[in-house]
Design a protein around this motif. Structure first.
Motif, PDB file in Angstrom:
ATOM      1  N   PRO A 121       1.699   2.049 -22.261  1.00  0.00           N
ATOM      2  CA  PRO A 121       1.306   0.859 -21.499  1.00  0.00           C
ATOM      3  C   PRO A 121       1.665   0.969 -20.026  1.00  0.00           C
ATOM      4  N   GLU A 122       2.795   1.606 -19.747  1.00  0.00           N
ATOM      5  CA  GLU A 122       3.226   1.712 -18.349  1.00  0.00           C
ATOM      6  C   GLU A 122       2.280   2.605 -17.550  1.00  0.00           C
ATOM      7  N   MET A 123       1.761   3.661 -18.191  1.00  0.00           N
ATOM      8  CA  MET A 123       0.767   4.506 -17.516  1.00  0.00           C
ATOM      9  C   MET A 123      -0.483   3.691 -17.206  1.00  0.00           C
ATOM     10  N   ALA A 124      -0.917   2.898 -18.193  1.00  0.00           N
ATOM     11  CA  ALA A 124      -2.125   2.091 -18.004  1.00  0.00           C
ATOM     12  C   ALA A 124      -1.904   1.064 -16.887  1.00  0.00           C
ATOM     13  N   ALA A 125      -0.728   0.421 -16.920  1.00  0.00           N
ATOM     14  CA  ALA A 125      -0.431  -0.569 -15.875  1.00  0.00           C
ATOM     15  C   ALA A 125      -0.428   0.109 -14.510  1.00  0.00           C
ATOM     16  N   ALA A 126       0.185   1.293 -14.440  1.00  0.00           N
ATOM     17  CA  ALA A 126       0.303   1.997 -13.158  1.00  0.00           C
ATOM     18  C   ALA A 126      -1.076   2.307 -12.581  1.00  0.00           C
ATOM     19  N   VAL A 127      -1.941   2.864 -13.405  1.00  0.00           N
ATOM     20  CA  VAL A 127      -3.245   3.273 -12.866  1.00  0.00           C
ATOM     21  C   VAL A 127      -4.076   2.044 -12.490  1.00  0.00           C
ATOM     22  N   SER A 128      -3.890   0.955 -13.237  1.00  0.00           N
ATOM     23  CA  SER A 128      -4.657  -0.256 -12.913  1.00  0.00           C
ATOM     24  C   SER A 128      -4.298  -0.779 -11.520  1.00  0.00           C
ATOM     25  N   LYS A 129      -3.038  -0.554 -11.116  1.00  0.00           N
ATOM     26  CA  LYS A 129      -2.592  -1.055  -9.811  1.00  0.00           C
ATOM     27  C   LYS A 129      -3.242  -0.287  -8.649  1.00  0.00           C
ATOM     28  N   LEU A 130      -3.749   0.900  -8.941  1.00  0.00           N
ATOM     29  CA  LEU A 130      -4.437   1.680  -7.909  1.00  0.00           C
ATOM     30  C   LEU A 130      -5.927   1.373  -7.864  1.00  0.00           C
TER      31      LEU A 130
ATOM     32  N   VAL B 120       0.840  -1.211   0.000  1.00  0.00           N
ATOM     33  CA  VAL B 120       0.000   0.000   0.000  1.00  0.00           C
ATOM     34  C   VAL B 120       0.870   1.254   0.000  1.00  0.00           C
ATOM     35  N   ALA B 121       2.021   1.183   0.673  1.00  0.00           N
ATOM     36  CA  ALA B 121       2.948   2.319   0.634  1.00  0.00           C
ATOM     37  C   ALA B 121       3.390   2.580  -0.808  1.00  0.00           C
ATOM     38  N   ALA B 122       3.655   1.510  -1.532  1.00  0.00           N
ATOM     39  CA  ALA B 122       4.049   1.661  -2.940  1.00  0.00           C
ATOM     40  C   ALA B 122       2.907   2.271  -3.745  1.00  0.00           C
ATOM     41  N   GLN B 123       1.682   1.847  -3.444  1.00  0.00           N
ATOM     42  CA  GLN B 123       0.529   2.423  -4.159  1.00  0.00           C
ATOM     43  C   GLN B 123       0.364   3.902  -3.837  1.00  0.00           C
ATOM     44  N   LEU B 124       0.608   4.244  -2.572  1.00  0.00           N
ATOM     45  CA  LEU B 124       0.521   5.666  -2.188  1.00  0.00           C
ATOM     46  C   LEU B 124       1.602   6.477  -2.911  1.00  0.00           C
ATOM     47  N   ALA B 125       2.804   5.921  -2.991  1.00  0.00           N
ATOM     48  CA  ALA B 125       3.880   6.625  -3.698  1.00  0.00           C
ATOM     49  C   ALA B 125       3.575   6.714  -5.190  1.00  0.00           C
ATOM     50  N   LEU B 126       3.046   5.639  -5.727  1.00  0.00           N
ATOM     51  CA  LEU B 126       2.720   5.603  -7.157  1.00  0.00           C
ATOM     52  C   LEU B 126       1.642   6.627  -7.507  1.00  0.00           C
ATOM     53  N   ALA B 127       0.682   6.790  -6.607  1.00  0.00           N
ATOM     54  CA  ALA B 127      -0.401   7.742  -6.858  1.00  0.00           C
ATOM     55  C   ALA B 127       0.141   9.158  -7.050  1.00  0.00           C
ATOM     56  N   ASP B 128       1.288   9.451  -6.452  1.00  0.00           N
ATOM     57  CA  ASP B 128       1.859  10.801  -6.543  1.00  0.00           C
ATOM     58  C   ASP B 128       2.800  10.998  -7.722  1.00  0.00           C
ATOM     59  N   VAL B 129       3.047   9.957  -8.491  1.00  0.00           N
ATOM     60  CA  VAL B 129       3.983  10.077  -9.621  1.00  0.00           C
ATOM     61  C   VAL B 129       3.282  10.798 -10.778  1.00  0.00           C
ATOM     62  N   PRO B 130       3.906  11.864 -11.317  1.00  0.00           N
ATOM     63  CA  PRO B 130       3.320  12.546 -12.471  1.00  0.00           C
ATOM     64  C   PRO B 130       3.336  11.633 -13.698  1.00  0.00           C
ATOM     65  N   LEU B 131       2.290  11.713 -14.506  1.00  0.00           N
ATOM     66  CA  LEU B 131       2.236  10.867 -15.706  1.00  0.00           C
ATOM     67  C   LEU B 131       3.414  11.143 -16.643  1.00  0.00           C
TER      68      LEU B 131
ATOM     69  N   GLN C  22       6.346  11.456 -15.909  1.00  0.00           N
ATOM     70  CA  GLN C  22       7.511  10.678 -15.497  1.00  0.00           C
ATOM     71  C   GLN C  22       7.666   9.404 -16.351  1.00  0.00           C
ATOM     72  N   PHE C  23       6.527   8.872 -16.823  1.00  0.00           N
ATOM     73  CA  PHE C  23       6.580   7.640 -17.623  1.00  0.00           C
ATOM     74  C   PHE C  23       7.199   7.881 -18.995  1.00  0.00           C
ATOM     75  N   LEU C  24       7.241   9.148 -19.393  1.00  0.00           N
ATOM     76  CA  LEU C  24       7.898   9.483 -20.668  1.00  0.00           C
ATOM     77  C   LEU C  24       9.387   9.748 -20.459  1.00  0.00           C
ATOM     78  N   GLN C  25       9.763   9.989 -19.193  1.00  0.00           N
ATOM     79  CA  GLN C  25      11.162  10.286 -18.878  1.00  0.00           C
ATOM     80  C   GLN C  25      11.943   9.031 -18.486  1.00  0.00           C
ATOM     81  N   GLU C  26      11.275   8.118 -17.803  1.00  0.00           N
ATOM     82  CA  GLU C  26      11.988   6.989 -17.215  1.00  0.00           C
ATOM     83  C   GLU C  26      11.549   5.670 -17.863  1.00  0.00           C
ATOM     84  N   ALA C  27      12.317   5.223 -18.834  1.00  0.00           N
ATOM     85  CA  ALA C  27      12.000   3.962 -19.514  1.00  0.00           C
ATOM     86  C   ALA C  27      12.265   2.795 -18.571  1.00  0.00           C
ATOM     87  N   LEU C  28      11.359   1.810 -18.563  1.00  0.00           N
ATOM     88  CA  LEU C  28      11.518   0.670 -17.660  1.00  0.00           C
ATOM     89  C   LEU C  28      12.572  -0.307 -18.171  1.00  0.00           C
ATOM     90  N   VAL C  29      12.685  -0.407 -19.480  1.00  0.00           N
ATOM     91  CA  VAL C  29      13.797  -1.132 -20.099  1.00  0.00           C
ATOM     92  C   VAL C  29      14.490  -0.094 -20.987  1.00  0.00           C
TER      93      VAL C  29
END
Lengths: 460, 251
Positions: free
Chosen positions: A119-128, A45-56, A58-65
């Motif tokens: 896709p990462e934005m969609a995955a992120a929001v689904s986790k919340l 839940v802490a991760a979800q709380l932190a994730l909720a505060d991440v600006p969208l 950021q997903f364009l700045q930080e590639a997961l691979v």
């Protein structure tokens, strides 16, 4: 850059975005197997709380691979539509969740937004989101595709007729097709998983399917779900309607499937050039499923649901007619029980729809998973409410070749009945003309003299 | 159990062409109860097979009757729930098993090690391992091949044979394992062959013979295929994809 959240005196730190996403994921066995899941309920839940505060943004700045290492990452970032994204670019993931559920985010707004979502934005929001949220938002999305009929319209539920046979015997397959057609299935596609991936056997099956379709003037498409290289090989000599391929969310996963973006592009262009669609040009059919990346040791430290969402970026690039997650097929080491399978299916359907994909779901399980028909009934009903484009239709829900349980022709009739859903319009009309279904969508008694029933007896 | 509310399908005759569950009939949109219960029983058999356990005592007696010494081993997976969720643990032996095998392996290498693992259906192993081995051992002994003691591995996956075979210094390992149960086949046995077994190998290094049970591939036919593959593997010093490519018997 790191992410963190403090609960009372405990400060949780997440080194990077992919770690944050993994720790924020609802629990499933595959993430535990990969050693990626949260260590406690509180950390999740802490991760979800932190994730909720991440600006969208950021997903364009930080590639997961890394961009340099992975062609799926390059595809995602290079094809991102900044114009479409403008509407939500000021939002955090949490704000976006609230907005997606608001009345402002209606069908047409979501359709316009799709190319701006990664896709990462969609995955992120689904986790919340709770399951209810995944259903609610997916239901607002409408993704319509066409080949010989119109799929994905609101109020419609199509079925992939899946007439598999242990030895690819044409008569055995035809028997299951006839059974399915007489039960109102087959509008999404009549699609055979071949028992062997031999080009000659594939050609034989494609000719049989095409003959049947033409003889009875069925407004649908056919597919033998062979490897894309086999489809390319036989395309000039066999009636290939749709090109099928299993795909994943990293370049390395796709390599394990024997494909790359350039190979898919070649197949896509080849299928388009055949011009076999009568009312539309969606010629690709993709299957995906959480866990495939980990299974190929190609997940690059990402949780399985994020990997899955990235596969949808691959699919989206080729304007498919059909995409479905084969959610419960992979086994309990990735999705242990009915609860995990149901959650994963709703996530996949939601993420796919949000990204603009014509999502179907193979509502299914294997015999070593902690699941049964009751779980499938629950999931089937939820997906019907969520507006799933199509499900599978397997005789009696028992796939005798792939050895797993999917949904039956009866299941499709049940879902259409309880939710008032109808087949694809062109197919619905055909069913009525054939005396299989009445104008209210009820099954009609079929006479032994029905011409479809005479077909198998006449086959060589 | 048949009642008037059931709408029969007038295409029962099509069942001659497939074992798929066609022409089930319906009541409303639902599958008639008789078939619902038939399906549920098939699933029950499959579930019971997944949670079945190896009959160590019975198998030991049967194998000893075939003049095959037996070692009883266990994977790192403590129980069925761990086995199902941690495939990595089912692929490795626990410490006690490693000690047992190290002692046995130091005596001498052998041509063939036979490893029997429960896999996803101990029922399959309990029913078919001994009669299959009866056929296979005849062929192996006629050919003068040397055999390591047979290993029975509880909570074992296919790859556990790599570690067992390596510790026994066997040139080839044959893993007899219960396959994932299907609705119509809760007791299907598989044989996996690996040349020069060692931990870390993957499926590409193996050859598989599947669906061994009286209703599928017979013991005699399976033993014949396994023996042929084994000879080819020893002759060509390999197994897996390259062996299969030239092997028409095993399609």
């Amino acid at each position: 850059m790191g992410y963190h959240y403090t609960i009372q005196s405990t400060r949780y730190r997440f080194d990077d975005l992919k770690t944050l996403l993994a720790k924020a994921s609802p629990f499933r066995s595959g993430d535990a197997l990969a050693g990626l899941c949260a260590g406690s309920y509180e950390e999740r839940v802490a991760a979800q709380l932190a994730l909720a505060d991440v600006p969208l943004t950021q997903f364009l700045q930080e590639a997961l691979v890394p961009y340099e290492e992975d062609e799926v990452t390059r595809l995602i970032l290079d094809t991102h539509d900044a114009g479409a994204f403008a509407r939500i670019r000021q939002m955090t993931v949490g704000e976006w969740r609230d907005w997606l559920l608001s009345d402002e985010a209606d069908t047409s707004v979501l359709q316009q937004l799709a190319p701006g979502i990664t896709p990462e934005m969609a995955a992120a929001v689904s986790k919340l989101m709770r399951n209810q949220d995944l259903v609610s938002v997916a239901r607002k999305c409408e993704v319509v595709t066409r080949f010989r009929n119109t799929l994905g319209l609101k109020g419609r539920l199509a079925v992939r007729l899946q007439p598999n046979h242990t030895t690819d015997d044409p008569k055995g397959i035809a028997a299951s097709i006839i059974d399915g057609l007489l039960y109102g299935s087959g509008d999404a596609v009549i699609g055979i998983n071949p028992a062997t991936d031999s080009p000659a056997a594939t050609v034989t099956l494609l000719q049989m399917l095409d003959h049947l379709r033409q003889q009875f003037n069925i407004p649908t498409q056919s597919c033998v779900l062979c490897h894309v290289t086999t489809a390319l090989e036989i395309m000039q000599q066999a009636p290939v309607d749709l090109v099928f391929q299993s795909i994943g969310g990293t370049e390395k996963t796709n390599r394990s499937f024997g494909v790359s973006l350039s190979l898919l592009q070649e197949a896509y262009e080849g299928a388009l050039a055949l011009r076999r669609g009568t009312i539309g040009n969606n010629v690709m059919y993709f299957e995906t499923g959480q866990g495939s990346a980990l299974s190929a040791n190609a997940h690059a430290g990402m949780d399985q649901q994020t990997c899955e969402a990235r596969a949808y970026a691959v699919a989206r690039h080729f304007k498919p007619l059909l995409v479905n997650t084969v959610v419960g097929f992979i086994g309990p080491e990735y999705l242990f029980d009915g609860k995990q399978i149901i959650r994963a299916a709703l996530e996949d359907h939601f993420c796919g729809k949000l990204l603009g994909l014509p999502m179907g779901v193979d509502v299914c399980y294997t015999n070593h998973a902690e699941a049964d028909q009751d779980d499938m009934d629950n999931l089937l009903t939820l997906l019907g409410v969520a507006g799933c484009n199509y499900i599978m239709g397997v005789p009696g829900a028992d796939d005798i070749m792939l050895n797993y349980q999917s949904t039956s022709f009866h299941d499709a009739l049940y879902l259409r009945r309880v939710l008032g859903l109808r087949p694809a319009p062109e197919f619905e009309q055909w069913l009525q003309q054939q005396g299989i279904m009445d104008e209210l969508g009820r099954q009609l008694p079929v006479q032994a003299s029905h011409k479809l029933l005479l077909e198998v007896g006449n086959m060589k | 159990m048949e009642t008037d509310s059931i709408m029969q399908d007038p295409w029962i005759s099509l069942k001659a062409f497939t074992t798929a569950r066609i022409a089930l009939g319906r009541t409303g949109t639902a599958v008639p109860l008789e078939e619902v219960l038939r399906f549920r029983m098939a699933h029950a058999h499959a579930r019971d097979a997944v949670f079945s356990t190896m009959d160590i005592k019975g198998l030991t007696t049967q194998l000893q009757a075939l003049q095959l010494p037996v070692l009883v081993l266990h994977s790192l997976a403590a129980d069925r729930y761990e086995y199902l969720q941690r495939p990595d643990k089912g692929r490795r032996l626990d410490d006690a098993s490693i000690a047992t095998l190290s002692a046995a392996g130091s005596q001498a290498g052998s041509d063939v090690a036979i490893v029997i693992a429960d896999g996803l259906s101990a029922t399959a192993v309990n029913r078919h391992a001994a009669p299959l081995l009866q056929e296979l051992l005849l062929l192996l002994r006629d050919a003068g091949l040397s055999l390591a003691p047979a290993c029975m591995v509880q909570q074992g996956r296919v790859a556990v044979g790599d570690e067992a075979g390596a510790l026994l210094q066997a040139r080839v390992v044959l893993v007899l394992i219960g396959e994932r149960p299907g609705l119509s086949s809760p007791d299907s046995l598989g044989i996996y062959l690996t040349f020069q077994p060692r931990p870390g190998l993957t499926d590409e290094s193996r050859n598989c013979i599947s669906n061994i049970r009286p209703e599928g591939l017979s013991y005699k036919a399976a033993a014949g295929k396994a023996f042929y593959l084994l000879q080819e593997s020893l002759r060509r010093q390999l197994s897996g994809v390259q062996l299969k490519d030239n092997e028409r018997l095993i399609e």
